[in-house]
Design a protein around this motif. Structure first.
Motif, short mmCIF file in Angstrom:
data_model
loop_
_atom_site.label_atom_id
_atom_site.label_comp_id
_atom_site.label_asym_id
_atom_site.label_seq_id
_atom_site.Cartn_x
_atom_site.Cartn_y
_atom_site.Cartn_z
N SER A 111 0.80 -1.23 0.00
CA SER A 111 0.00 0.00 0.00
C SER A 111 0.83 1.27 0.00
O SER A 111 0.28 2.35 -0.27
CB SER A 111 -0.93 0.01 1.22
OG SER A 111 -0.18 -0.03 2.42
N ASN A 112 2.09 1.19 0.30
CA ASN A 112 2.90 2.41 0.41
C ASN A 112 4.32 2.10 -0.05
O ASN A 112 5.09 1.47 0.67
CB ASN A 112 2.91 2.91 1.87
CG ASN A 112 3.59 4.25 2.01
OD1 ASN A 112 4.71 4.45 1.55
ND2 ASN A 112 2.93 5.18 2.66
N PHE A 113 4.64 2.53 -1.28
CA PHE A 113 5.97 2.21 -1.80
C PHE A 113 6.34 3.18 -2.92
O PHE A 113 5.48 3.80 -3.56
CB PHE A 113 6.05 0.77 -2.31
CG PHE A 113 5.13 0.48 -3.47
CD1 PHE A 113 5.55 0.63 -4.79
CD2 PHE A 113 3.83 0.05 -3.24
CE1 PHE A 113 4.71 0.37 -5.85
CE2 PHE A 113 2.97 -0.23 -4.30
CZ PHE A 113 3.42 -0.06 -5.61
N LEU A 125 11.57 9.91 2.78
CA LEU A 125 10.79 10.99 3.37
C LEU A 125 9.30 10.83 3.12
O LEU A 125 8.48 11.47 3.78
CB LEU A 125 11.23 12.34 2.80
CG LEU A 125 12.68 12.74 3.05
CD1 LEU A 125 12.99 14.05 2.33
CD2 LEU A 125 12.97 12.87 4.53
N ARG A 126 8.92 9.95 2.17
CA ARG A 126 7.55 9.90 1.69
C ARG A 126 6.94 8.51 1.64
O ARG A 126 5.72 8.37 1.55
CB ARG A 126 7.49 10.52 0.28
CG ARG A 126 7.95 11.97 0.26
CD ARG A 126 8.29 12.45 -1.15
NE ARG A 126 8.61 13.88 -1.14
CZ ARG A 126 9.84 14.36 -0.95
NH1 ARG A 126 10.85 13.54 -0.76
NH2 ARG A 126 10.06 15.67 -0.94
N TYR A 127 7.76 7.48 1.65
CA TYR A 127 7.28 6.11 1.45
C TYR A 127 7.96 5.16 2.42
O TYR A 127 9.09 5.40 2.84
CB TYR A 127 7.56 5.64 0.01
CG TYR A 127 6.91 6.51 -1.04
CD1 TYR A 127 5.56 6.39 -1.34
CD2 TYR A 127 7.66 7.48 -1.72
CE1 TYR A 127 4.97 7.19 -2.29
CE2 TYR A 127 7.07 8.29 -2.68
CZ TYR A 127 5.72 8.15 -2.97
OH TYR A 127 5.14 8.96 -3.91
N SER A 128 7.27 4.06 2.72
CA SER A 128 7.82 3.10 3.68
C SER A 128 8.68 2.03 3.03
O SER A 128 9.45 1.34 3.72
CB SER A 128 6.68 2.42 4.45
OG SER A 128 5.82 1.72 3.56
N GLN A 129 8.58 1.87 1.71
CA GLN A 129 9.36 0.85 1.02
C GLN A 129 9.76 1.33 -0.37
O GLN A 129 9.11 2.22 -0.94
CB GLN A 129 8.56 -0.46 0.88
CG GLN A 129 8.27 -1.15 2.21
CD GLN A 129 7.41 -2.38 2.02
OE1 GLN A 129 6.26 -2.28 1.62
NE2 GLN A 129 7.96 -3.55 2.31
#
Length: 203
Positions: free
Chosen positions: A80-82, A113-117
């Protein structure tokens, strides 16, 4: 001389196209229409210069992108966050000289700074062990494989956790400080930034 990584300029697209299509089977070919679409929409599209010469480029998009790659879709169905690295190309005469690592360090400094992966793929058809090893030393690990329906090519799907993101997101959320080194998503011809167009917010 040092490696300089910076945003691509429109007049360099022909040179970028030539680099891409000379890269061999590890990189899918492009035409100018497709490359211009990246130029107009990709939130990260940077080139490397060494000794005044263009030596490579990297294109990346976030998970909210409308990018139509089947490999990108594979990741979006599962995560969901990459931040997705669509392609990285280094001129053959410059491989092994640190350009790839300079790109990945720059892309990570932007993405964490913006994404977890961070996500990318490496084609498994052919002698790509050096490419897999390079990604492994940079902290990527395989999370699956995908056969691209448009080409039949099998790819190793790689992810890297960006450990700084949790603290940055908890501390700053979407209000990153306006510091010179906190580079904003690129803009094209004065338009709104990629993230602003995709989400309606500015970082």
């Amino acid at each position: 001389m040092s490696i300089v990584v910076r945003d691509v300029r429109e007049h360099e697209l022909d040179s970028v196209l030539a680099l891409n299509n000379a890269a061999g089977p590890a990189i899918l070919p492009l035409d100018l229409t497709r490359l211009r679409a990246f130029y107009e929409s990709a939130e990260y599209f940077r080139v490397a210069e060494r000794d005044g010469n263009l030596t490579g480029f990297l294109i990346g998009v976030g998970h909210a992108s409308q990018h139509d790659s089947s490999n990108f879709s594979w990741f979006r169905e599962r995560y969901s966050n990459f931040f997705y690295i669509d392609r990285i190309v280094v001129a053959s005469r410059r491989r092994g000289g640190g350009v790839g690592r300079a790109f990945y360090a720059d892309a990570q400094s932007y993405a964490e700074l913006r994404y977890s992966q961070m996500a990318c793929e490496v084609f498994l058809d052919g002698a790509n062990d050096p490419v897999l090893l390079f990604h492994g030393t940079f902290g990527f690990h395989e999370v699956g494989q995908n056969v691209m329906p448009e080409t039949g090519t099998r790819a190793a799907m790689l992810m890297k956790d960006l450990e700084s993101y949790a603290w940055i997101n908890e501390t700053y959320g979407d209000a990153l400080p306006r510091l010179p080194w906190v580079r904003r998503p690129r803009t094209v011809a004065g338009s709104a930034s990629y993230l602003e167009k995709q989400t309606g917010t500015a970082p």
